[in-house]
Structures are given as structure tokens and as C-alpha cells.
Design an enzyme around this catalytic site. Structure first.
Site, PDB file in Angstrom:
ATOM      1  N   LYS A 197      46.753  -4.514  37.658  1.00  0.00           N
ATOM      2  CA  LYS A 197      45.535  -3.793  38.014  1.00  0.00           C
ATOM      3  C   LYS A 197      44.287  -4.368  37.341  1.00  0.00           C
ATOM      4  O   LYS A 197      43.162  -4.190  37.843  1.00  0.00           O
ATOM      5  CB  LYS A 197      45.674  -2.318  37.642  1.00  0.00           C
ATOM      6  N   SER A 214      55.137  -5.550  38.993  1.00  0.00           N
ATOM      7  CA  SER A 214      53.719  -5.194  38.980  1.00  0.00           C
ATOM      8  C   SER A 214      53.267  -4.453  37.727  1.00  0.00           C
ATOM      9  O   SER A 214      52.070  -4.394  37.457  1.00  0.00           O
ATOM     10  CB  SER A 214      53.378  -4.355  40.215  1.00  0.00           C
TER      11      SER A 214
END
Length: 517
Positions: free
Chosen positions: A64, A317
Site C-alpha cells: 500500500k 501483499s
């Protein structure tokens, strides 16, 4: 306020525009080039080359950071001086806070009151100003937009903005540089920012690479949008893989995913748990559930499509896991790998019956056996069996038991049985009850269970109760109520007013086997 409060109106970029913007994205002022690590154990099992893109190695342990920094770096001096704001329960918040620290921009992050302290403390450690508001992400987002209007902050969305998408797309550049011979890339999908960025980049450079989006079964907003031809809002989403628990995919991310992604696959919570275990065994890294999502999809897709000798890559992720959540992962990973089966078996109540049952099971390891005397004729047992050949072996065991005269029901895919009933075996009412059974989920925060009991328990008699929490942001309750037929309408109406996620479990076979009268 719209989904994205942009610094200026931006026309929808083309694929070539995105390629240029991704190549220019300044992410490496703060982010790292993460390794593409080979998973030798899993590769040998699957008969394919398997590599894992280690975004857990970023300073905030998540991808992110790339998108948040790319958008913040484009702000004008006036916008930087005013500060930025976002709503997030985890990874986006940390990426925003670190980006603000590096750029000298004040960051405010509105987080739900249910957010675990570990995530709140992480955001504060990067210099972010945390505002706790609301019981879920949607309520936090509404408050963040209100504060943005009041104070002139720029709202930094978690996924649905061209700059954010371009930042996430830099992962695609690294994948091509690290292995230019990839056949398939598996990308986790929540709001779609990562999937959009990676797919548009790969399709501009190496369009022969297949990009597969992976969603959690209970949060499949991209699949729903593809089926409908446009973004739709899911009624509810599961919270186990909370990093991808998004009810509605973004408008721009959907446009790109619809155009560039080759296929979408969904996976269960058990399959995600299995992938967490695979990652640990091959790399010794501990992924958060949403971080292991794409590997779960890789495994399932390779099996479903009988892939062999292919070059496969999945994106890990994130790794911002609440440690206590590992208990749930450990309990469920064997089921996700089809290495354990759960059965409800009826055996005669006589000496030697259990021994006869074990002879039919043979040399297989019994992982769990729950039994309590009920009457003089029959007994229901809850049994777990370790499997070496997966579903085919389980079906063989069931057939052998039935041939031996033992009625059996497969509970391996029964969520209520796995979450609650296996811990409650042997509890039947001692008198006749007009009982109905319901499962509930609610945000987990101090006093949440007390509030749940206070709002439900004062109206109808609770006849059964089991509460399970595995360190997640939500609690899970199985609850029985004494209800007359004429009470059902007012009872269900009351449930809807309370706002909890609930399901009627009265006809569940595990309940009938072990808990009902």
C-alpha cells in the site's frame, strides 16, 4: 462527496498513459524493490515453477505504500500544507503515515474503533494522527470525508485513483525485470488498485502473460461486478481476510480490471489458511490472510486447469497480522489443503463399537474424536481424520463406513461445525425445547459481547451459546433461542434492526447431530 477527492479533474487515462505514469512513479524514494522468491517445496508439489513477490518486505509490510506515496508526491504545495486524510483499518493507513513523514505532510487517518491496538500503534509510530470513529470502515470513511470538507484536507483513497493505481503498478515492472518468462501472475483483489495497476502494466509490456485476479469467496466484489457488467455493492463481506473486505470495487479499478485481467478465481477461508502455511514452510514468512490470498488462488487455479511446467508468480501483499489470528489459521489449514476430513458418524452404543469403528478407519491418524453418552442405543461422534490423498480418500472412508453400517455425514465444508460445534459436542437439552439456532458476527471491541447479550438476551430466553474469537476484528457467536412459532416474525424483525450479520442455522446437520434434542 465522491469516492475520490482529486486535486484536479483527470480524464480517464489510456493503457499507454498508465504505462508512462507507472514508469515515472516516484515510489523508490520511500519503497523497496522487493524480492521474487522461489517456493521450492510448493513448486515440487504442483509441478510448476512458483515464485512469491515479497511485498511484506516493504517498510510498512505491505504494498500500500507504493500507491499512497505516488499520489501524495503529486500534491501541490497548498495541498501539502493543508494536510491529507484517509479512512483505513490497516495497511493503507500505515502507507499514508510513512509517506507523510517522508514528504513532511500532516496525515490524519480515521480508523474504526474496532481496530486492534497493534495497527493503531503502527500508524502512530510513523507519525500519523489517528482518529478513532465508527464501528466499521464505512462509518470511518464517512467521518473522514466530513473532516476533509471541514479542514480542507485532501482525501487519499485506498485504491480508486489513477495515481494510486500507477503506484501499485510498479510491482509489475519489478516482476518483468525479475522474471521475464512468467506465464501467469496471480493478484489479490480487494478494491482493485493492485490488480488494475499490475494488469495494465503487464498487458502493455508482455500481453502474453495471463493475469488472474483472486478474491475471497465472501468478498468477491470484482466477480459480482463482472457478472453485472458494472460495479455493484455487496450486501456484506467476510472479515477473515480483512485487507480485501471491500463491498464495492472502484469505478476506475473496475474499468481496468474488466479490460486487462484474464480471469478471476475465488477461494475459501480454509484455502487461504493453507496458503499461509505454505508461505511459512517455504519462506518462514508469516502472511496476513489477504497477503496469502493470491497464492491460494494460484494453487486452486493450477489444479483446476491442470497446469504443468508453467512459470507462476503470486503477490504476497502484506504481513500485518494480528498474532492471535494464527490460532484460527493453524486450526483450518489442514482442511484447506484437503488433508483433514470432519465427519459426523452414528455408532451403536455397545462395548467395542468404537474399536470396530477404528478398524474401518484403518491406519489413518484420527485428529479429533468427540463423544458423549446420550442414550442406550446410538451415539453420534464428531471425528477428524488426517488424509494423504485428499477428497478422494475421504470419499473412500465414507463409503467404507456406510458399508460397515455406520450412518455418516461429511462436515468438512460446514462452517458452523468447524467454528462452533466441534467445541460443544455432548450438550443436549434435558427437556423439550422449541429452539431455533442462529449464528452472528459483530465488530469486536471492549464490551462488544456484553452489548450483544444485552440487546438480544433481554427479549427471548437464550438456550445455547458459544462465542469464538481468534484475534480477529470481529466476534462469532452461535446462539439458541426458545421461540414459539408466533414469535418468529417479531424476532427476525428485531435482528434486522440490531444490524448484526446473522444466519438461521436451525436446519444445519451438525446442530441436529450433536446439539438438538
Amino acid at each position: 462527496m465522491s469516492e475520490v477527492k482529486q486535486a484536479e479533474d483527470v480524464a480517464l487515462p489510456s493503457g499507454a498513459d498508465y504505462l508512462r505514469n507507472i514508469l515515472r512513479a516516484p515510489v523508490y524514494e520511500v519503497a523497496q524493490v522487493t524480492p521474487l522468491q522461489t517456493m521450492n517445496r510448493l513448486a515440487a508439489r504442483l509441478g510448476n515453477s512458483v515464485q512469491l513477490k515479497r511485498e511484506d518486505r516493504q517498510p510498512v509490510h505491505s504494498f500500500k505504500l507504493r500507491g499512497a506515496y505516488t499520489m501524495m508526491a503529486q500534491l501541490t504545495n497548498t495541498q501539502r500544507q493543508a494536510g491529507v486524510i484517509a479512512a483505513s483499518a490497516g495497511n493503507h493507513a500505515q502507507g499514508l503515515a510513512l509517506s507523510g513523514k517522508h514528504l513532511g505532510v500532516s496525515t490524519t487517518i480515521v480508523m474504526p474503533r474496532t481496530t486492534p491496538d497493534i495497527k493503531v500503534d503502527a500508524v502512530k509510530s510513523f507519525g500519523g494522527n489517528v482518529v478513532l470513529h465508527g464501528g466499521n470502515f464505512d462509518e470511518a470513511k464517512v467521518h473522514a470525508e466530513k473532516l476533509a470538507d471541514q479542514h480542507g484536507y485532501t482525501f487519499i483513497p485506498p485504491f480508486d485513483h489513477p495515481a494510486v493505481i500507477a503506484g501499485q503498478g510498479t510491482i509489475g515492472i519489478e516482476l518483468v525485470q525479475q522474471n521475464g518468462h512468467l506465464n501467469y501472475v496471480f493478484v489479490p483483489v480487494g478494491g482493485g488498485g493492485l490488480a488494475a495497476g499490475v494488469s495494465v502494466l503487464l498487458k502493455q509490456l508482455l500481453p502474453e502473460i495471463k493475469v488472474i485476479g483472486v478474491e475471497a469467496e465472501d468478498s468477491a466484489c470484482l466477480k459480482a461486478a463482472l457478472d453485472a457488467g458494472e460495479p455493484v455493492t455487496l450486501d456484506q463481506v467476510g472479515m477473515f481476510a480483512d485487507g480485501v473486505a471491500v463491498k464495492r470495487i472502484g469505478e476506475e479499478t473496475f474499468r481496468l480490471c474488466q479490460q486487462y485481467i484474464d480471469d478471476v478465481i475465488t477461494v475459501s477461508s480454509d484455502e487461504i489458511c493453507s496458503a499461509v502455511k505454505d508461505i511459512f514452510e517455504d519462506t518462514r514468512a508469516i502472511a496476513e490472510p489477504s497477503g496469502a490470498l493470491s497464492l491460494a488462488g494460484l494453487k486452486k487455479y493450477a489444479e483446476d486447469h491442470q497446469l504443468q511446467d508453467q512459470q507462476l508468480a503470486a503477490i504476497l501483499s502484506g504481513a500485518n497480522l494480528n498474532f492471535h489470528g494464527l490460532r484460527y489459521v493453524s486450526e483450518r489449514c489442514e482442511l484447506g489443503e484437503k488433508r483433514e476430513g470432519l465427519l459426523a458418524v452414528t455408532i451403536p452404543e455397545r462395548p467395542g463399537a468404537f474399536l470396530d469403528f477404528c478398524h474401518i478407519i484403518g491406519g489413518r491418524a484420527v485428529t479429533e474424536f468427540n463423544y458423549r453418552y446420550n442414550d442406550d442405543t446410538l451415539a453420534n461422534v464428531f471425528v477428524g481424520v488426517r488424509l494423504m490423498q485428499g477428497q478422494e480418500e475421504l470419499e473412500g472412508i465414507i463409503q467404507d463406513l456406510r458399508k460397515g453400517g455406520y450412518p455418516v455425514v461429511d462436515l468438512s465444508d460446514d462452517e458452523m461445525a468447524k467454528v462452533h460445534v466441534r467445541y460443544m459436542i455432548g450438550g443436549r437439552p434435558s427437556k423439550p425445547l422449541k429452539e431455533r439456532l442462529y449464528s452472528f458476527e459483530f465488530p469486536e471491541y471492549p464490551g462488544a459481547l456484553l452489548n450483544f447479550l444485552s440487546t438480544l438476551g433481554t427479549h427471548w430466553n437464550i438456550s445455547l451459546f458459544n462465542y469464538r474469537n481468534h484475534g480477529a476484528d470481529y466476534g462469532r457467536v452461535l446462539c439458541g433461542f426458545e421461540l414459539e412459532e408466533q414469535d418468529l416474525l417479531s424476532f427476525t424483525s428485531h435482528l434486522r434492526e440490531l444490524g448484526y450479520q446473522w444466519k438461521d442455522e436451525t436446519d444445519n446437520p451438525a446442530y441436529k447431530f450433536f446439539l438438538a434434542q
